[in-house]
Motif scaffolding. Structure first.
Motif, mmCIF file in Angstrom:
data_model
loop_
_atom_site.group_PDB
_atom_site.id
_atom_site.type_symbol
_atom_site.label_atom_id
_atom_site.label_comp_id
_atom_site.label_asym_id
_atom_site.label_seq_id
_atom_site.Cartn_x
_atom_site.Cartn_y
_atom_site.Cartn_z
ATOM 1 N N LYS A 210 17.587 13.193 -13.460
ATOM 2 C CA LYS A 210 18.893 13.679 -13.019
ATOM 3 C C LYS A 210 18.685 14.876 -12.100
ATOM 4 O O LYS A 210 18.021 15.845 -12.456
ATOM 5 C CB LYS A 210 19.750 14.095 -14.212
ATOM 6 C CG LYS A 210 21.141 14.595 -13.826
ATOM 7 C CD LYS A 210 21.905 15.065 -15.037
ATOM 8 C CE LYS A 210 23.296 15.560 -14.629
ATOM 9 N NZ LYS A 210 23.228 16.717 -13.695
ATOM 10 N N VAL A 211 19.219 14.805 -10.899
ATOM 11 C CA VAL A 211 19.067 15.860 -9.911
ATOM 12 C C VAL A 211 20.445 16.322 -9.457
ATOM 13 O O VAL A 211 21.327 15.502 -9.185
ATOM 14 C CB VAL A 211 18.244 15.365 -8.693
ATOM 15 C CG1 VAL A 211 18.161 16.449 -7.632
ATOM 16 C CG2 VAL A 211 16.849 14.947 -9.136
ATOM 17 N N ASP A 212 20.644 17.626 -9.375
ATOM 18 C CA ASP A 212 21.937 18.178 -8.978
ATOM 19 C C ASP A 212 22.046 18.431 -7.473
ATOM 20 O O ASP A 212 23.127 18.329 -6.898
ATOM 21 C CB ASP A 212 22.193 19.501 -9.715
ATOM 22 C CG ASP A 212 22.222 19.324 -11.222
ATOM 23 O OD1 ASP A 212 22.941 18.425 -11.688
ATOM 24 O OD2 ASP A 212 21.518 20.080 -11.917
ATOM 25 N N LEU A 229 18.569 9.863 3.313
ATOM 26 C CA LEU A 229 19.931 10.084 2.823
ATOM 27 C C LEU A 229 20.763 8.809 2.903
ATOM 28 O O LEU A 229 21.611 8.549 2.030
ATOM 29 C CB LEU A 229 20.603 11.203 3.619
ATOM 30 C CG LEU A 229 21.908 11.706 2.987
ATOM 31 C CD1 LEU A 229 21.645 12.291 1.613
ATOM 32 C CD2 LEU A 229 22.587 12.723 3.880
ATOM 33 N N LYS A 230 20.524 7.999 3.916
ATOM 34 C CA LYS A 230 21.238 6.729 4.020
ATOM 35 C C LYS A 230 20.963 5.853 2.803
ATOM 36 O O LYS A 230 21.878 5.226 2.250
ATOM 37 C CB LYS A 230 20.822 5.998 5.299
ATOM 38 C CG LYS A 230 21.563 4.701 5.543
ATOM 39 C CD LYS A 230 21.143 4.068 6.866
ATOM 40 C CE LYS A 230 21.885 2.766 7.123
ATOM 41 N NZ LYS A 230 21.478 2.150 8.417
ATOM 42 N N GLN A 231 19.696 5.843 2.357
ATOM 43 C CA GLN A 231 19.339 5.050 1.181
ATOM 44 C C GLN A 231 19.892 5.678 -0.088
ATOM 45 O O GLN A 231 20.296 4.963 -1.018
ATOM 46 C CB GLN A 231 17.813 4.929 1.090
ATOM 47 C CG GLN A 231 17.195 4.149 2.246
ATOM 48 C CD GLN A 231 15.689 4.074 2.150
ATOM 49 O OE1 GLN A 231 15.132 3.383 1.300
ATOM 50 N NE2 GLN A 231 15.006 4.816 3.019
ATOM 51 N N VAL A 232 19.927 7.007 -0.135
ATOM 52 C CA VAL A 232 20.478 7.695 -1.306
ATOM 53 C C VAL A 232 21.954 7.361 -1.477
ATOM 54 O O VAL A 232 22.425 7.099 -2.585
ATOM 55 C CB VAL A 232 20.284 9.221 -1.175
ATOM 56 C CG1 VAL A 232 21.106 9.968 -2.225
ATOM 57 C CG2 VAL A 232 18.815 9.574 -1.312
ATOM 58 N N ARG A 233 22.692 7.341 -0.374
ATOM 59 C CA ARG A 233 24.136 7.093 -0.454
ATOM 60 C C ARG A 233 24.466 5.658 -0.874
ATOM 61 O O ARG A 233 25.605 5.357 -1.232
ATOM 62 C CB ARG A 233 24.788 7.407 0.900
ATOM 63 C CG ARG A 233 24.734 8.885 1.293
ATOM 64 C CD ARG A 233 25.412 9.759 0.272
ATOM 65 N NE ARG A 233 25.417 11.171 0.646
ATOM 66 C CZ ARG A 233 25.100 12.154 -0.167
ATOM 67 N NH1 ARG A 233 24.727 11.880 -1.416
ATOM 68 N NH2 ARG A 233 25.143 13.406 0.229
ATOM 69 N N LEU A 234 23.462 4.774 -0.836
ATOM 70 C CA LEU A 234 23.678 3.405 -1.313
ATOM 71 C C LEU A 234 23.478 3.269 -2.817
ATOM 72 O O LEU A 234 23.802 2.239 -3.401
ATOM 73 C CB LEU A 234 22.714 2.451 -0.587
ATOM 74 C CG LEU A 234 22.924 2.304 0.921
ATOM 75 C CD1 LEU A 234 21.842 1.417 1.519
ATOM 76 C CD2 LEU A 234 24.313 1.736 1.219
ATOM 77 N N ASP A 238 25.581 7.375 -10.767
ATOM 78 C CA ASP A 238 24.774 7.847 -11.901
ATOM 79 C C ASP A 238 23.284 7.895 -11.579
ATOM 80 O O ASP A 238 22.481 8.370 -12.384
ATOM 81 C CB ASP A 238 25.017 6.972 -13.131
ATOM 82 C CG ASP A 238 24.667 5.511 -12.895
ATOM 83 O OD1 ASP A 238 24.321 5.144 -11.752
ATOM 84 O OD2 ASP A 238 24.730 4.727 -13.865
ATOM 85 N N ARG A 239 22.895 7.432 -10.398
ATOM 86 C CA ARG A 239 21.493 7.511 -9.962
ATOM 87 C C ARG A 239 21.329 8.410 -8.741
ATOM 88 O O ARG A 239 20.328 8.367 -8.060
ATOM 89 C CB ARG A 239 20.955 6.108 -9.661
ATOM 90 C CG ARG A 239 20.775 5.229 -10.892
ATOM 91 C CD ARG A 239 20.164 3.904 -10.512
ATOM 92 N NE ARG A 239 18.913 4.060 -9.782
ATOM 93 C CZ ARG A 239 18.315 3.059 -9.110
ATOM 94 N NH1 ARG A 239 18.888 1.854 -9.068
ATOM 95 N NH2 ARG A 239 17.180 3.265 -8.488
ATOM 96 N N GLY A 240 22.349 9.235 -8.481
ATOM 97 C CA GLY A 240 22.238 10.220 -7.410
ATOM 98 C C GLY A 240 22.911 9.855 -6.117
ATOM 99 O O GLY A 240 22.746 10.565 -5.112
ATOM 100 N N GLY A 241 23.684 8.802 -6.093
ATOM 101 C CA GLY A 241 24.305 8.358 -4.855
ATOM 102 C C GLY A 241 25.261 9.359 -4.230
ATOM 103 O O GLY A 241 25.462 9.349 -3.016
#
Length: 288
Positions: A210-212, A229-234, A238-241
């Protein structure tokens, strides 16, 4: 003395590895430890009041017969993001942060460091001075302190000594020294910090922890910060999106800022960033 074992080991390892790196195979590197009663040489240190002339100290000297330091550059050797060779091609990796990190870590422990060199090709000498605990009263007094006092450069504008306590931060940067510099500032502010060197490793970390807050460089090999960041937003929330993200980059033009914000970063900060400013912005971002 009383201090953080890992950080003090990091100080000596950094200085020793630098000496080896800049000394040819036919040269010599010497490390010496001795007791001295001279106190701090750097009276401008934020912790200088901890030592007075005559206070017992450990003095560690690392000297080499290697490359040496140009006299014109010597006054700036501990400055952040400063290197004697400023061309576009450099024989050694790094952003010029290693010695700045060493100096700050020593100041956090109430110590100091000085550099000396007779010039290029005439070797270098780095001298570390750290306070010794001389009595049981000293030990009891120091043991009651959670951490060494924080110099003003690492202090947050927050009224709390640890404004980022309980906040988990992931740093993504392929430059190890830049990453280490930011880690120290954030950890000193109380954050739980993890660091990785690539976008793929960042995605793996987000899947297991878990990352804030995400703090990412933009220019990285293979996949840059925008791709990350594009991949993060996908990802699902609950997994950091939906994690707040900060772009910390050497690309400081107005169009770079606009591109970072358009890509989904909440903040765009140009390197070199002041630690207190970064801490204050992260604290504000988490409150929002």
């Amino acid at each position: 003395m009383l201090g953080d074992f890992n950080r003090l080991q990091q100080v000596i390892w950094n200085l020793l590895s630098n000496a080896i790196k800049f000394t040819p195979q036919s040269g010599r590197v010497e490390i010496r430890l001795e007791r001295t009663d001279r106190g701090l040489e750097n009276r401008e240190s934020s912790n200088a009041s901890l030592l007075t002339p005559g206070h017992a100290c450990a003095q560690i000297t690392i000297a080499d017969t290697g490359k040496g330091i140009n006299p014109e550059f010597l006054p700036y050797v501990f400055d952040r993001f400063r290197q004697a060779n400023t061309g576009t091609t450099k024989p050694y990796e790094g952003l010029g942060l290693g010695l700045a990190i060493v100096q700050h870590l020593l100041e956090l422990h109430g110590g100091s460091i000085t550099a000396a060199s007779s010039g290029e090709g005439q070797g270098s000498t780095f001298t570390v001075v750290l306070p010794l605990l001389e009595s049981d009263d000293d030990i009891d007094s120091e043991a009651k302190r959670d951490t060494p006092s924080v110099p003003s450069d690492f202090a947050s504008s927050s009224t709390s000594d640890r404004p980022l306590a309980g906040i988990s931060i992931l740093i993504v940067d392929d430059q190890a020294d830049a990453c280490e510099f930011v880690m120290i500032a954030l950890e000193q502010a109380g954050a739980e910090v993890a660091a990785v060197s690539s976008a793929q490793r960042a995605l793996k970390a987000l899947s297991t922890h878990k990352v804030d807050i995400l703090v990412s460089d933009i220019s990285m090999p293979a996949e840059d910060g925008y791709t990350l960041l594009k991949q993060v937003r996908l990802l699902p929330a609950d997994r950091g999106g939906t994690i707040p993200a900060i772009a910390l980059t050497a690309h400081s033009r107005e169009e770079d800022r606009d591109q970072a914000l358009a890509a989904g970063f909440q903040l765009h900060l140009a390197k070199p960033v002041q630690p207190d400013s970064l801490v204050a912005l992260i604290a504000k971002l988490t409150r929002n």
